[in-house]
Design a protein around this motif. Sequence first.
Motif, short mmCIF file in Angstrom:
data_model
loop_
_atom_site.label_atom_id
_atom_site.label_comp_id
_atom_site.label_asym_id
_atom_site.label_seq_id
_atom_site.Cartn_x
_atom_site.Cartn_y
_atom_site.Cartn_z
N ASP A 1 -8.18 -2.77 3.88
CA ASP A 1 -7.94 -3.55 2.66
C ASP A 1 -6.22 -2.52 2.46
O ASP A 1 -4.94 -2.69 2.41
CB ASP A 1 -8.80 -3.56 1.76
N LYS B 1 -3.53 -3.75 5.28
CA LYS B 1 -3.54 -4.70 5.07
C LYS B 1 -2.09 -5.15 4.11
O LYS B 1 -0.81 -5.52 3.62
CB LYS B 1 -3.97 -6.22 4.85
N GLY B 2 -2.72 -4.44 3.07
CA GLY B 2 -1.20 -4.13 1.67
C GLY B 2 0.00 -3.08 1.70
O GLY B 2 0.91 -3.41 1.56
N ILE C 1 1.59 -3.30 4.92
CA ILE C 1 1.73 -4.70 5.88
C ILE C 1 2.67 -5.71 4.97
O ILE C 1 3.59 -6.41 5.17
CB ILE C 1 1.00 -5.43 6.91
N LYS C 2 1.88 -6.07 3.84
CA LYS C 2 2.33 -7.79 3.23
C LYS C 2 3.30 -6.50 2.17
O LYS C 2 4.58 -7.63 1.90
CB LYS C 2 1.26 -6.81 2.09
N SER C 3 3.51 -5.12 2.00
CA SER C 3 4.60 -4.47 1.37
C SER C 3 6.12 -4.90 1.68
O SER C 3 6.90 -4.98 3.36
CB SER C 3 4.26 -3.67 1.10
#
Length: 151
Positions: free
Chosen positions: A143, A146-147, A149-151
């Motif tokens: 998680d 994943k967070g 990479i999204k930023s």
Amino acid sequence: MKNNLSKILNIFIAVIAVIGAILFIRIFMTGEDDVQALSSSVGSIVGFSTILLYFAIGATVILSLIGLFRNPDNLKKTLLGVAVLGVVLVFAYFLADSNAVLDAQGKVLEGGDAGTSINQWVGTGIWYSVCLGLVASLFFVYDLVKGLIKS
């Protein structure tokens, strides 16, 4: 309907609180010298608390089951989760050993003889916690990545 249920629950909670307060005050009114009366006072509040605990457990289980059976998708997910926990438990059971439990001097502790099922299940509990902790850590890292990479 909801308003009536709320009133009934509030009255029920108030009655439980009053009974608990009376039992609690009864403990303080009992003299320290009268051991039998003090034991009786404490025993009554412990009995009342035990009844409340059983009631809360029963209500939780019943309401959870009602919620599960009303929504079959959640029932499938729950059964899958329980099955995965069962597989992890079996895995942890085979990782655990039933060797003798020794103290600091190397002597076998009382009840810690080799081959006992208690030793096996204690080891299983330890390994089960370790396995679940590892899984939780992996999901935490996943998680986090994943967070990032999204930023």
